[in-house]
Write a protein that holds these residues in place. Sequence first.
Motif, PDB file in Angstrom:
ATOM      1  N   LYS A 119       0.406 -20.167   5.406  1.00 15.17           N
ATOM      2  CA  LYS A 119       1.629 -19.791   4.698  1.00 15.17           C
ATOM      3  C   LYS A 119       1.355 -18.650   3.722  1.00 15.17           C
ATOM      4  CE  LYS A 119       4.290 -22.024   0.984  1.00 15.17           C
ATOM      5  NZ  LYS A 119       4.550 -23.355   0.373  1.00 15.17           N
ATOM      6  N   TYR A 120       0.289 -18.768   2.935  1.00 16.12           N
ATOM      7  CA  TYR A 120      -0.043 -17.716   1.979  1.00 16.12           C
ATOM      8  C   TYR A 120      -0.555 -16.470   2.690  1.00 16.12           C
ATOM      9  CZ  TYR A 120      -0.033 -21.960  -0.895  1.00 16.12           C
ATOM     10  OH  TYR A 120       0.291 -23.158  -1.479  1.00 16.12           O
ATOM     11  N   ILE A 121      -1.264 -16.659   3.794  1.00 12.01           N
ATOM     12  CA  ILE A 121      -1.720 -15.513   4.576  1.00 12.01           C
ATOM     13  C   ILE A 121      -0.534 -14.725   5.104  1.00 12.01           C
ATOM     14  CG2 ILE A 121      -2.833 -14.864   6.759  1.00 12.01           C
ATOM     15  CD1 ILE A 121      -4.839 -17.199   6.179  1.00 12.01           C
ATOM     16  N   TYR A 122       0.466 -15.422   5.614  1.00 13.15           N
ATOM     17  CA  TYR A 122       1.645 -14.721   6.111  1.00 13.15           C
ATOM     18  C   TYR A 122       2.338 -13.959   4.988  1.00 13.15           C
ATOM     19  CZ  TYR A 122       6.140 -13.651   8.187  1.00 13.15           C
ATOM     20  OH  TYR A 122       7.245 -12.979   8.638  1.00 13.15           O
ATOM     21  N   ALA A 123       2.465 -14.595   3.832  1.00 15.86           N
ATOM     22  CA  ALA A 123       3.090 -13.922   2.695  1.00 15.86           C
ATOM     23  C   ALA A 123       2.307 -12.670   2.313  1.00 15.86           C
ATOM     24  CB  ALA A 123       3.177 -14.882   1.509  1.00 15.86           C
ATOM     25  N   ALA A 124       0.973 -12.767   2.334  1.00 16.18           N
ATOM     26  CA  ALA A 124       0.149 -11.601   2.019  1.00 16.18           C
ATOM     27  C   ALA A 124       0.300 -10.524   3.082  1.00 16.18           C
ATOM     28  CB  ALA A 124      -1.320 -12.024   1.895  1.00 16.18           C
ATOM     29  N   ASN A 125       0.332 -10.930   4.344  1.00 16.18           N
ATOM     30  CA  ASN A 125       0.510  -9.951   5.427  1.00 16.18           C
ATOM     31  C   ASN A 125       1.813  -9.181   5.279  1.00 16.18           C
ATOM     32  OD1 ASN A 125      -1.896 -10.685   6.659  1.00 16.18           O
ATOM     33  ND2 ASN A 125      -0.937 -12.072   8.125  1.00 16.18           N
ATOM     34  N   LEU A 126       2.881  -9.910   5.001  1.00 14.43           N
ATOM     35  CA  LEU A 126       4.184  -9.269   4.850  1.00 14.43           C
ATOM     36  C   LEU A 126       4.183  -8.309   3.668  1.00 14.43           C
ATOM     37  CD1 LEU A 126       7.081  -8.989   5.818  1.00 14.43           C
ATOM     38  CD2 LEU A 126       7.695 -10.936   4.374  1.00 14.43           C
ATOM     39  N   LYS A 142       1.724  -0.095  -6.373  1.00 14.29           N
ATOM     40  CA  LYS A 142       1.445  -0.391  -4.968  1.00 14.29           C
ATOM     41  C   LYS A 142      -0.027  -0.739  -4.775  1.00 14.29           C
ATOM     42  CE  LYS A 142       3.128   2.162  -1.674  1.00 14.29           C
ATOM     43  NZ  LYS A 142       3.559   3.331  -0.873  1.00 14.29           N
ATOM     44  N   ASN A 143      -0.905  -0.023  -5.449  1.00 10.92           N
ATOM     45  CA  ASN A 143      -2.333  -0.320  -5.337  1.00 10.92           C
ATOM     46  C   ASN A 143      -2.649  -1.723  -5.849  1.00 10.92           C
ATOM     47  OD1 ASN A 143      -2.953   2.140  -4.205  1.00 10.92           O
ATOM     48  ND2 ASN A 143      -3.659   3.066  -6.115  1.00 10.92           N
ATOM     49  N   GLN A 144      -2.132  -2.044  -7.040  1.00 14.75           N
ATOM     50  CA  GLN A 144      -2.412  -3.350  -7.620  1.00 14.75           C
ATOM     51  C   GLN A 144      -1.877  -4.474  -6.734  1.00 14.75           C
ATOM     52  OE1 GLN A 144      -4.187  -4.375 -10.240  1.00 14.75           O
ATOM     53  NE2 GLN A 144      -3.584  -6.525 -10.092  1.00 14.75           N
ATOM     54  N   LEU A 145      -0.639  -4.358  -6.292  1.00 10.61           N
ATOM     55  CA  LEU A 145      -0.038  -5.431  -5.500  1.00 10.61           C
ATOM     56  C   LEU A 145      -0.699  -5.541  -4.127  1.00 10.61           C
ATOM     57  CD1 LEU A 145       3.762  -5.023  -6.359  1.00 10.61           C
ATOM     58  CD2 LEU A 145       2.066  -6.531  -7.419  1.00 10.61           C
ATOM     59  N   THR A 146      -1.033  -4.404  -3.528  1.00 14.67           N
ATOM     60  CA  THR A 146      -1.735  -4.440  -2.239  1.00 14.67           C
ATOM     61  C   THR A 146      -3.116  -5.067  -2.400  1.00 14.67           C
ATOM     62  OG1 THR A 146      -0.550  -2.466  -1.477  1.00 14.67           O
ATOM     63  CG2 THR A 146      -2.567  -3.056  -0.302  1.00 14.67           C
ATOM     64  N   GLY A 147      -3.792  -4.714  -3.484  1.00 19.07           N
ATOM     65  CA  GLY A 147      -5.098  -5.314  -3.748  1.00 19.07           C
ATOM     66  C   GLY A 147      -5.004  -6.816  -3.920  1.00 19.07           C
ATOM     67  N   GLU A 148      -3.984  -7.276  -4.621  1.00 18.94           N
ATOM     68  CA  GLU A 148      -3.807  -8.717  -4.788  1.00 18.94           C
ATOM     69  C   GLU A 148      -3.506  -9.396  -3.460  1.00 18.94           C
ATOM     70  OE1 GLU A 148      -1.744 -10.211  -8.419  1.00 18.94           O
ATOM     71  OE2 GLU A 148      -1.344  -8.091  -8.806  1.00 18.94           O
ATOM     72  N   ALA A 149      -2.673  -8.777  -2.640  1.00 17.43           N
ATOM     73  CA  ALA A 149      -2.336  -9.371  -1.337  1.00 17.43           C
ATOM     74  C   ALA A 149      -3.572  -9.462  -0.445  1.00 17.43           C
ATOM     75  CB  ALA A 149      -1.246  -8.548  -0.658  1.00 17.43           C
ATOM     76  N   LYS A 150      -4.382  -8.425  -0.446  1.00 19.43           N
ATOM     77  CA  LYS A 150      -5.608  -8.465   0.362  1.00 19.43           C
ATOM     78  C   LYS A 150      -6.577  -9.501  -0.184  1.00 19.43           C
ATOM     79  CE  LYS A 150      -5.446  -3.741   2.198  1.00 19.43           C
ATOM     80  NZ  LYS A 150      -5.609  -4.077   3.621  1.00 19.43           N
ATOM     81  N   PHE A 151      -6.641  -9.625  -1.496  1.00 23.96           N
ATOM     82  CA  PHE A 151      -7.487 -10.646  -2.084  1.00 23.96           C
ATOM     83  C   PHE A 151      -7.010 -12.038  -1.683  1.00 23.96           C
ATOM     84  CE2 PHE A 151      -8.131 -13.823  -5.366  1.00 23.96           C
ATOM     85  CZ  PHE A 151      -9.515 -13.816  -5.477  1.00 23.96           C
ATOM     86  N   LEU A 169      -7.212 -15.471  13.527  1.00 21.23           N
ATOM     87  CA  LEU A 169      -7.244 -14.377  12.555  1.00 21.23           C
ATOM     88  C   LEU A 169      -5.937 -13.602  12.691  1.00 21.23           C
ATOM     89  CD1 LEU A 169      -8.811 -12.784  10.439  1.00 21.23           C
ATOM     90  CD2 LEU A 169      -9.884 -11.493  12.290  1.00 21.23           C
ATOM     91  N   ILE A 170      -5.033 -13.836  11.765  1.00 16.82           N
ATOM     92  CA  ILE A 170      -3.695 -13.254  11.815  1.00 16.82           C
ATOM     93  C   ILE A 170      -3.557 -12.302  10.629  1.00 16.82           C
ATOM     94  CG2 ILE A 170      -1.213 -13.743  11.792  1.00 16.82           C
ATOM     95  CD1 ILE A 170      -1.967 -16.582  12.817  1.00 16.82           C
ATOM     96  N   ILE A 171      -3.431 -11.011  10.910  1.00 16.24           N
ATOM     97  CA  ILE A 171      -3.346 -10.025   9.825  1.00 16.24           C
ATOM     98  C   ILE A 171      -2.086  -9.174   9.958  1.00 16.24           C
ATOM     99  CG2 ILE A 171      -5.815  -9.963   9.385  1.00 16.24           C
ATOM    100  CD1 ILE A 171      -5.975  -7.432  11.088  1.00 16.24           C
ATOM    101  N   ALA A 172      -1.110  -9.678  10.701  1.00 17.26           N
ATOM    102  CA  ALA A 172       0.174  -8.998  10.839  1.00 17.26           C
ATOM    103  C   ALA A 172       1.266 -10.064  10.881  1.00 17.26           C
ATOM    104  CB  ALA A 172       0.208  -8.134  12.097  1.00 17.26           C
ATOM    105  N   THR A 173       2.519  -9.623  10.801  1.00 12.68           N
ATOM    106  CA  THR A 173       3.624 -10.576  10.700  1.00 12.68           C
ATOM    107  C   THR A 173       4.357 -10.797  12.008  1.00 12.68           C
ATOM    108  OG1 THR A 173       5.132  -8.796  10.026  1.00 12.68           O
ATOM    109  CG2 THR A 173       4.011 -10.032   8.278  1.00 12.68           C
ATOM    110  N   LYS A 174       3.910 -10.206  13.090  1.00 14.62           N
ATOM    111  CA  LYS A 174       4.593 -10.378  14.370  1.00 14.62           C
ATOM    112  C   LYS A 174       4.402 -11.810  14.846  1.00 14.62           C
ATOM    113  CE  LYS A 174       5.243  -8.099  18.843  1.00 14.62           C
ATOM    114  NZ  LYS A 174       4.782  -7.021  19.759  1.00 14.62           N
ATOM    115  N   TYR A 175       5.463 -12.579  14.780  1.00 19.24           N
ATOM    116  CA  TYR A 175       5.338 -14.010  15.004  1.00 19.24           C
ATOM    117  C   TYR A 175       4.970 -14.347  16.438  1.00 19.24           C
ATOM    118  CZ  TYR A 175      10.042 -13.916  17.108  1.00 19.24           C
ATOM    119  OH  TYR A 175      11.121 -13.655  17.900  1.00 19.24           O
TER     120      TYR A 175
END
Length: 463
Positions: A119-126, A142-151, A169-175
């Motif tokens: 669930k959190y991975i999907y939120a980060a991917n999106l 954008k840098n800060q938020l992207t860094g947090e999402a990748k973290f 290993l799911i790193i995109a949102t295509k369901y």
Amino acid sequence: MKAKYITIPLYTLLILMMQELIFTSCKKFIEVGNPNDQLNSDMVFLDSSTATSAITGIYSEMLTNRNLFSNSAITLYGGMSADELYYYTPGLKDEFSKNEITQVNHINIDNSFWKPAYKYIYAANLAIEKLSQSQALSGSLKNQLTGEAKFIRAFCYFQLVNLFSDVPLIIATKYQNAATAPRATVTEIYTQIINDLTEAKTLLNVQYVSTGRVRPNKWTAAALLSRCYLYTNRWQEAETQANAVITSGVYSLETDLNKVFLHSSNEAIWQLIPVRPGFNTYEGLEILPSSPFSYPTYLVTQGLRNSFENGDNRKSLWINSRVYNNDTLYFPFKYKLPNGSSLTEYYMVFRLSEQYLIRAEAALNQNKISDAQADINIVRIRAGLGNTAANNISSLKLAIEQERRTEFFCEWAHRWYDLKRTNRANDILSSLKGPTWQSTDVLWPVPQQEINLNPSLSQNPGY
């Protein structure tokens, strides 16, 4: 609510949960105007407040419901799987203490570990996808938020790979792809984790962008990166990252062990702030006696109690006891509040002492004996002990194992993960768990519910 999730595909669940993260949980960290229910994810990332809330809402969600890997379950179930904890009242939790997990507990693993992590991975991917497309946000935001999402994505995959080994290993949102994703190898997953953390380290601010250390900064990414390098035997890189955190000038060990888990802890690298009114941490709530007349639930094993050296203040200050029905019951006491409206304890995720022991282990594996001794001694002296007597590679390996056991007991499954990554699980646990122990017990089962939904998933050996 949870029962409903069991019967629908994971990708459907993730889509629903992202809506919840953006439109509900976000206000628990950042106060913004009420979001319009008609907003779609594109519109969320057109505004700095709602974009920030989409990320901070993930942290909030991690602590909204109890007994998730992100707030207490990882410590409690990981502690039972290792040699740290047992549950006072006999029941289904005994399966984790015996490492005999049957399908009756698959639903608990699914709802507490597998589903929330994805669930959190999907939120980060999106978030990563939408932030890369947004033209409305400043470059620094954008840098800060992207860094947090990748973290966040790296953090979740770190837990999954250590609990289950190969996972999708799911790193995109295509369901459509997520619904049938096969299990990726441990090497592939760690490669992704390390790539995410390396990028996050360059994107995140050096300073914390929150009040308190509740949103990751550059050193938070470095702290997890040092751990990942340690777990993958990349010793020089582990030492480099740990050293960067230690010498950053931001953190220092608390001399008073009673202050380590407070919200104001100087050694906190990353904490999660409680969001449920009336509670501090869920670990305190789930472990500590709820009244002067009740019993603690999760108890410390005799083996763990006996592992402390005489004079170790960690034993006297981080383990407590209560007499109940004429029995003395010992329980973890790192968090000291079962509840309370005043927030004095935040949930500690990463702290400085780990970086010293990572640097020690990494140095030892490069034959830097004196460097390893020095870092071990820093942790020992804070605990009230003298310098280590270990003076060669074999004795120092055991000394580091011992210090990690007594420093990080009942924290984030450190002991469970350590026994597995050092190939010590069979040696230590086979005699403790009895004749039912098998080498395959070092992994938990993939929830059968997920296998039923995804034809590409396979079960771990032994289940």
